[in-house]
Design a protein around this motif. Structure first.
Motif, PDB file in Angstrom:
ATOM      1  N   ALA A  27       0.827  -1.210   0.000  1.00  0.00           N
ATOM      2  CA  ALA A  27       0.000   0.000   0.000  1.00  0.00           C
ATOM      3  C   ALA A  27       0.858   1.256   0.000  1.00  0.00           C
ATOM      4  O   ALA A  27       0.554   2.235  -0.694  1.00  0.00           O
ATOM      5  N   PHE A  28       1.937   1.236   0.762  1.00  0.00           N
ATOM      6  CA  PHE A  28       2.834   2.400   0.825  1.00  0.00           C
ATOM      7  C   PHE A  28       3.437   2.696  -0.552  1.00  0.00           C
ATOM      8  O   PHE A  28       3.383   3.825  -1.048  1.00  0.00           O
ATOM      9  N   GLY A  29       3.983   1.668  -1.197  1.00  0.00           N
ATOM     10  CA  GLY A  29       4.606   1.871  -2.507  1.00  0.00           C
ATOM     11  C   GLY A  29       3.617   2.260  -3.584  1.00  0.00           C
ATOM     12  O   GLY A  29       3.877   3.154  -4.393  1.00  0.00           O
ATOM     13  N   ALA A  30       2.445   1.617  -3.587  1.00  0.00           N
ATOM     14  CA  ALA A  30       1.452   1.881  -4.636  1.00  0.00           C
ATOM     15  C   ALA A  30       0.905   3.297  -4.548  1.00  0.00           C
ATOM     16  O   ALA A  30       0.849   4.019  -5.545  1.00  0.00           O
ATOM     17  N   LEU A  31       0.500   3.719  -3.354  1.00  0.00           N
ATOM     18  CA  LEU A  31      -0.123   5.040  -3.217  1.00  0.00           C
ATOM     19  C   LEU A  31       0.899   6.164  -3.381  1.00  0.00           C
ATOM     20  O   LEU A  31       0.583   7.227  -3.921  1.00  0.00           O
ATOM     21  N   GLU A  84     -11.628  -5.298   2.251  1.00  0.00           N
ATOM     22  CA  GLU A  84     -11.389  -5.460   0.813  1.00  0.00           C
ATOM     23  C   GLU A  84     -11.404  -4.102   0.106  1.00  0.00           C
ATOM     24  O   GLU A  84     -10.578  -3.841  -0.775  1.00  0.00           O
ATOM     25  N   PHE A  85     -12.329  -3.227   0.487  1.00  0.00           N
ATOM     26  CA  PHE A  85     -12.349  -1.884  -0.096  1.00  0.00           C
ATOM     27  C   PHE A  85     -11.068  -1.127   0.250  1.00  0.00           C
ATOM     28  O   PHE A  85     -10.520  -0.392  -0.578  1.00  0.00           O
ATOM     29  N   LEU A  86     -10.577  -1.311   1.462  1.00  0.00           N
ATOM     30  CA  LEU A  86      -9.333  -0.666   1.872  1.00  0.00           C
ATOM     31  C   LEU A  86      -8.168  -1.140   1.009  1.00  0.00           C
ATOM     32  O   LEU A  86      -7.319  -0.344   0.587  1.00  0.00           O
ATOM     33  N   LEU A  87      -8.132  -2.432   0.724  1.00  0.00           N
ATOM     34  CA  LEU A  87      -7.074  -2.973  -0.132  1.00  0.00           C
ATOM     35  C   LEU A  87      -7.117  -2.367  -1.532  1.00  0.00           C
ATOM     36  O   LEU A  87      -6.092  -2.027  -2.116  1.00  0.00           O
ATOM     37  N   ILE A  88      -8.327  -2.239  -2.072  1.00  0.00           N
ATOM     38  CA  ILE A  88      -8.478  -1.702  -3.426  1.00  0.00           C
ATOM     39  C   ILE A  88      -7.974  -0.266  -3.489  1.00  0.00           C
ATOM     40  O   ILE A  88      -7.213   0.114  -4.392  1.00  0.00           O
ATOM     41  N   VAL A  89      -8.370   0.553  -2.518  1.00  0.00           N
ATOM     42  CA  VAL A  89      -7.979   1.958  -2.515  1.00  0.00           C
ATOM     43  C   VAL A  89      -6.477   2.111  -2.290  1.00  0.00           C
ATOM     44  O   VAL A  89      -5.817   2.923  -2.948  1.00  0.00           O
ATOM     45  N   SER A  90      -5.922   1.328  -1.385  1.00  0.00           N
ATOM     46  CA  SER A  90      -4.510   1.503  -1.028  1.00  0.00           C
ATOM     47  C   SER A  90      -3.555   0.917  -2.056  1.00  0.00           C
ATOM     48  O   SER A  90      -2.407   1.365  -2.168  1.00  0.00           O
ATOM     49  N   THR A  91      -4.004  -0.083  -2.819  1.00  0.00           N
ATOM     50  CA  THR A  91      -3.119  -0.682  -3.829  1.00  0.00           C
ATOM     51  C   THR A  91      -3.475  -0.259  -5.251  1.00  0.00           C
ATOM     52  O   THR A  91      -2.787  -0.628  -6.186  1.00  0.00           O
ATOM     53  N   SER A  92      -4.569   0.507  -5.405  1.00  0.00           N
ATOM     54  CA  SER A  92      -5.032   0.954  -6.728  1.00  0.00           C
ATOM     55  C   SER A  92      -5.318  -0.221  -7.654  1.00  0.00           C
ATOM     56  O   SER A  92      -5.130  -0.130  -8.861  1.00  0.00           O
TER      57      SER A  92
END
Length: 455
Positions: free
Chosen positions: A206-210, A266-274
């Motif tokens: 999530a850190f790298g993607a966002l 699951e929504f958190l994963l989608i937003v944080s990893t795009s």
């Protein structure tokens, strides 16, 4: 009682994991704003995590569908589920297009923007990268080269086809196929266990993607195009809350907000990893746990992942109107409808392609109204942020669709769902597999097996 306490301990640990995901996502966004050049260099970290999740999609879909189809003795039930799902997907695609059309014509967010030569070049480049598959090519691409290549190439629809064939084959074998089904059941547990291990890398991903997304988009692009972004987000919110929420309540008697809360991680994963792919395997596991039978989950979720693209439909509608207005070439209602119907078909051929939303938009404009292709460059800077809204809307649409199809086919245990929502049956984040819930899909086997010897 000891089992319950162990389960509670596991939930506590994963709770901290997702707190870490939130913190990492915020830190990545801050880094993207403060040091955009350094943030962009972190993109491989996010890509690596998403690729780890993608690695698990094919085996999870295969095991889920084979276990679901293989445990049902009537093949017609599987065909009924698939037919209902595809019919529902087509109807909801039209609804999403209509909503996007209405809001886009009301907002007219493209007025007042100017197109530069540099942005024209970006639009032309996107059109070149767009998938050029015809409908026959798309249908043929569903057939894998070999039985194994469906897994090695990571094609969702190819895996779906192979799993259905194997499931029907095990149906035909009768009792002789039961040891194979048990073996695949053990493999499914192993695959989900590996997935739960991978999830502990989510904060880093999530850190790298966002960081990469925020760093590459820049603040100026966000400010200049805030209208189309906010309009798109609001439209997606209206579609999910009003349209999907109303249908879910009327048909299944389920509260949409309870379902969305249940799928919050699951929504958190989608937003944080795009990436919507990061949540696909977990959606399969959680919908089974909720009370939807394996055959319904196994067919509806993978098929919806490719065909139930409500967020993408809204995006294509609003982006087309935005581009036409910004270039001073507004489309008449008749032109809007024909262009969007063309895009709806084109989007199915681009299902599962990375960046498919932008590529489909450019490719459809190129073949249907070439004069508007240059305008694609206007939204490139914010496409990744709109991509997150697309993915979240698509994901919510598929979750709702799974419950609806389960209700229509009488394969949804509403009482169990109420207990899950109330917290009485917590989802096991460690194994992601629910042994107890394997029983409901198996009931038709015993009731339908009895007439067979008499025949």
């Amino acid at each position: 009682m000891p089992v319950q306490s162990r389960s509670q301990g596991r939930r506590d640990r994963t709770h901290y994991l997702y707190i870490a995901v939130v913190v990492a996502a915020i830190a990545g966004a801050v880094l993207g704003l403060v040091a955009p050049d350094a943030a962009v260099e972190l993109k491989p970290i996010g890509t690596g995590f998403v690729n780890l999740i993608k690695m698990m999609i094919s085996p999870i879909i295969f095991c889920t569908i084979v276990l679901g189809v293989g445990s049902v003795r009537k093949a017609a039930k599987v065909g009924k589920v698939g037919g209902l799902a595809l019919g529902y997907f087509v109807v909801m695609s039209f609804v999403a297009l209509a909503i996007g059309l209405v809001v886009g014509n009301i907002l007219q967010p493209g007025d007042g923007l100017h197109l530069t030569d540099a942005l024209k070049d970006v639009g032309q480049a996107q059109a070149k990268d767009a998938p050029a598959e015809s409908l026959p090519d798309f249908v043929l691409s569903i057939i894998p080269v070999t039985l194994i290549s469906a897994f090695t190439e990571g094609q969702v629809l190819q895996t779906l086809l192979v799993a259905l064939l194997v499931g029907f084959g095990l149906q035909a074998m009768g009792s002789a196929g039961e040891p194979v089904l048990r073996g695949i059941g053990h493999i499914q547990k192993l695959v989900f266990r590996v997935l739960s291990m991978i999830m502990w890398a989510a904060p880093v991903g999530a850190f790298g993607a966002l960081a990469a997304v925020v760093g590459s988009a820049g603040v100026d692009a966000l400010k200049a195009l805030a209208t189309i972004m906010l309009g798109f987000y609001v439209t997606c919110l209206i579609f999910v809350v009003v349209v999907l929420g109303l249908i879910l309540r009327l048909v299944a008697g389920v509260n949409l907000f309870q379902l969305l809360k249940y799928l919050g991680r699951e929504f958190l994963l989608i937003v944080s990893t795009s990436s919507s792919e990061s949540a696909l395997p977990r959606l399969i596991a959680k919908m089974e746990h909720l009370g939807v039978s394996r055959p319904v989950v196994g067919i509806t979720v993978p098929t919806g992942y490719s065909f139930n693209l409500d967020g993408t439909m809204i995006y294509l509608t609003m982006a087309s109107l935005f581009i036409a207005d910004s270039m001073g070439q507004p489309l008449a209602i008749g032109q809007q409808i024909t262009l969007l119907l063309f895009m709806m078909i084109a989007s199915k051929g681009a299902a599962g392609v990375t960046g498919a939303g932008l590529a489909t938009l450019a490719g459809a404009l190129q073949s249907h109204k070439p004069a508007l292709v240059d305008g694609v460059g206007l939204i490139v800077g914010i496409d990744r942020f709109m991509s997150e809204a697309r993915a979240v809307t698509n994901f919510a649409g598929n979750a709702v669709a799974t419950v609806l199809i389960g209700t229509w086919t009488k394969e949804f245990d509403r009482e169990r769902a109420e207990r899950v929502f109330a917290g009485e049956l917590p989802f096991d984040e460690t194994t992601l597999v629910d042994d107890g819930h394997g029983e409901p899909p198996a009931e038709p086997v015993t009731t339908e097996k009895e007439p067979v010897p008499a025949a």
